[in-house]
Scaffold this active site. Structure first.
Site, PDB file in Angstrom:
ATOM      1  N   LYS A  11      -8.019   5.422 -19.528  1.00 27.03           N
ATOM      2  CA  LYS A  11      -8.313   5.855 -20.876  1.00 27.03           C
ATOM      3  C   LYS A  11      -7.118   5.649 -21.814  1.00 27.03           C
ATOM      4  O   LYS A  11      -6.732   4.529 -22.082  1.00 27.03           O
ATOM      5  CB  LYS A  11      -8.789   7.307 -20.842  1.00 27.03           C
ATOM      6  N   ASP A  14      -6.971  18.480 -15.617  1.00 29.88           N
ATOM      7  CA  ASP A  14      -7.286  17.139 -16.102  1.00 29.88           C
ATOM      8  C   ASP A  14      -6.861  17.091 -17.567  1.00 29.88           C
ATOM      9  O   ASP A  14      -7.456  17.735 -18.426  1.00 29.88           O
ATOM     10  CB  ASP A  14      -8.788  16.873 -15.950  1.00 29.88           C
ATOM     11  N   TYR A  31     -16.018  16.470 -16.553  1.00 30.05           N
ATOM     12  CA  TYR A  31     -16.385  15.062 -16.404  1.00 30.05           C
ATOM     13  C   TYR A  31     -17.374  14.918 -15.246  1.00 30.05           C
ATOM     14  O   TYR A  31     -17.085  15.307 -14.114  1.00 30.05           O
ATOM     15  CB  TYR A  31     -15.148  14.214 -16.153  1.00 30.05           C
ATOM     16  N   ARG A  80       0.835  -1.207   0.000  1.00 23.99           N
ATOM     17  CA  ARG A  80       0.000   0.000   0.000  1.00 23.99           C
ATOM     18  C   ARG A  80       0.867   1.253   0.000  1.00 23.99           C
ATOM     19  O   ARG A  80       0.509   2.273  -0.586  1.00 23.99           O
ATOM     20  CB  ARG A  80      -0.937   0.000   1.215  1.00 23.99           C
TER      21      ARG A  80
END
Length: 374
Positions: free
Chosen positions: A195, A170, A99, A47
């Site tokens: 993406k 972004d 978005y 982690r």
């Protein structure tokens, strides 16, 4: 190094034990400690850090011209890390076309914690009117989803930095192949690695990149480690592999999108086309000034008619799969307003297209027969 060389080499490390040319996948969640409690190789728990994730963060930081990157399990998790790193009561400004997943996240999960306004950040008067004493972040998305609006990053950065406000961008639609917001003055860059970075519609992730390891970045890293919304070693491995072809894939996506946009613009059954590479785009000059080598593989267009007309086009297509998401090698299309829900501001006759890497003649022929059927 040029971006093609960075993409291939900055995420790779020859394995010391086997001399394997490609870094192996390190699935272990925990790492051996020395007798004195130290960790010889710096890894404690997956982690906190993992060899595959470190290579992913290294290559993406270099692709965007940053000094560090932090990978997350989704684009929304990456965006959330930024918002979680802000002090309660902070005011943030976001774009009016954004978005919907991140916009809804801010409105729902951070209501009562953060203050927010969604405005046309490219309108200087509007932007200045919405800046408050507690404004600490301006979030931009360029090109935007789904209207492909452009934000003049340099102009927003100049306004923000004069007032001690940070700017996050972004960059998912453009990728670092076509646009590098840090070079234009932005303080953070975000990608949904699901993406174009992944590029094959088979993994999920997000990433943030910074030009300096300041206090905000340290808080973001703390959110990453303590929150634990990190990608698996397997996802990191496949992302690094996919990134090696990113520059070439992006040029193919953009070349196809440009030709499809030009075709759609002249079609009698199309009302308008939204693509930054078209001279008719209202912000084409901004695109030319801050994007290089291409204008994304994303476009949207409005058919002449209503939502039902748009959906009729969808029903006739053969090579465009009706599906959410974007950036894969296959072409996707969707009726965006129905995805975004009742508060959408997207026109109901709009179709958003992720233009894939099929032969452009086949894509145009498919669109021709579908539009001809309505």
């Amino acid at each position: 190094m040029k971006i093609e060389t960075i993409a291939i080499h900055a995420g790779n490390k020859t394995d010391a034990d086997t001399q394997a040319v490609i870094q192996p996948i390190i699935m272990s969640t925990t790492f051996k400690r020395e007798v004195d409690g130290s960790y010889a190789n710096g890894y404690i728990y997956s982690r906190s850090a993992n060899p595959n994730r470190q290579l992913l963060e290294n290559v993406v930081a270099k692709l965007e011209g940053g000094v560090d990157a932090a990978a997350f399990s989704s684009g929304n998790a990456a965006g959330m890390a930024v918002f979680q790193a802000l002090e309660p009561g902070t005011h943030i400004i976001g774009p009016d076309d954004m978005y919907h997943g991140l916009r809804n996240q801010i409105k729902t999960l951070f209501a009562g914690v953060l203050e927010f306004d969604f405005i046309d950040v490219n309108d200087e008067a509007t932007l200045l009117a919405h800046i408050k004493p507690n404004t600490k972040l301006i979030w931009v998305e360029t090109p935007s989803n789904p209207l492909l609006k452009l934000t003049d990053i340099r102009k927003v950065v100049a306004i923000a930095h004069e007032r001690g406000i940070k700017v996050a961008c972004d960059n998912t639609f453009a990728s670092p192949v076509f646009q590098q917001p840090l070079a234009l003055g932005a303080d953070l860059v975000m990608h949904s690695t699901t993406k174009y970075f992944g590029g094959h519609s088979d993994l999920m992730g997000g990433i943030l990149i910074t030009p300096k390891q300041d206090d905000l970045w340290q808080k973001i890293r703390q959110v990453q480690e303590m929150g634990g919304a990190v990608p698996s070693p397997m996802d990191c491995y496949y992302l690094v592999r996919s990134l090696k072809t990113l520059p070439y894939r992006m040029r193919g996506h953009a070349a196809n999108a440009q030709q499809l946009a030009e075709y759609l613009e002249q079609h009698p059954k199309v009302e308008r086309v939204m693509y930054p590479g078209l001279p008719s785009h209202p912000q084409h000059d901004i695109a030319k000034a801050q994007m290089t080598g291409g204008y994304s593989g994303m476009l949207s267009f409005c058919v002449k008619g209503d939502a039902q007309t748009a959906k009729q086009v969808l029903s006739k297509l053969k090579f465009f799969t009706i599906a959410t998401s974007l950036g894969g090698v296959e072409s996707l299309i969707e009726h965006r307003a129905s995805v975004e829900g009742p508060d959408t501001k997207t026109p109901f006759n709009l179709l958003r297209v992720s233009v894939g890497l099929e032969h452009i003649d086949d894509l145009i022929a498919d669109m021709e027969q579908a539009l001809g059927a309505i």
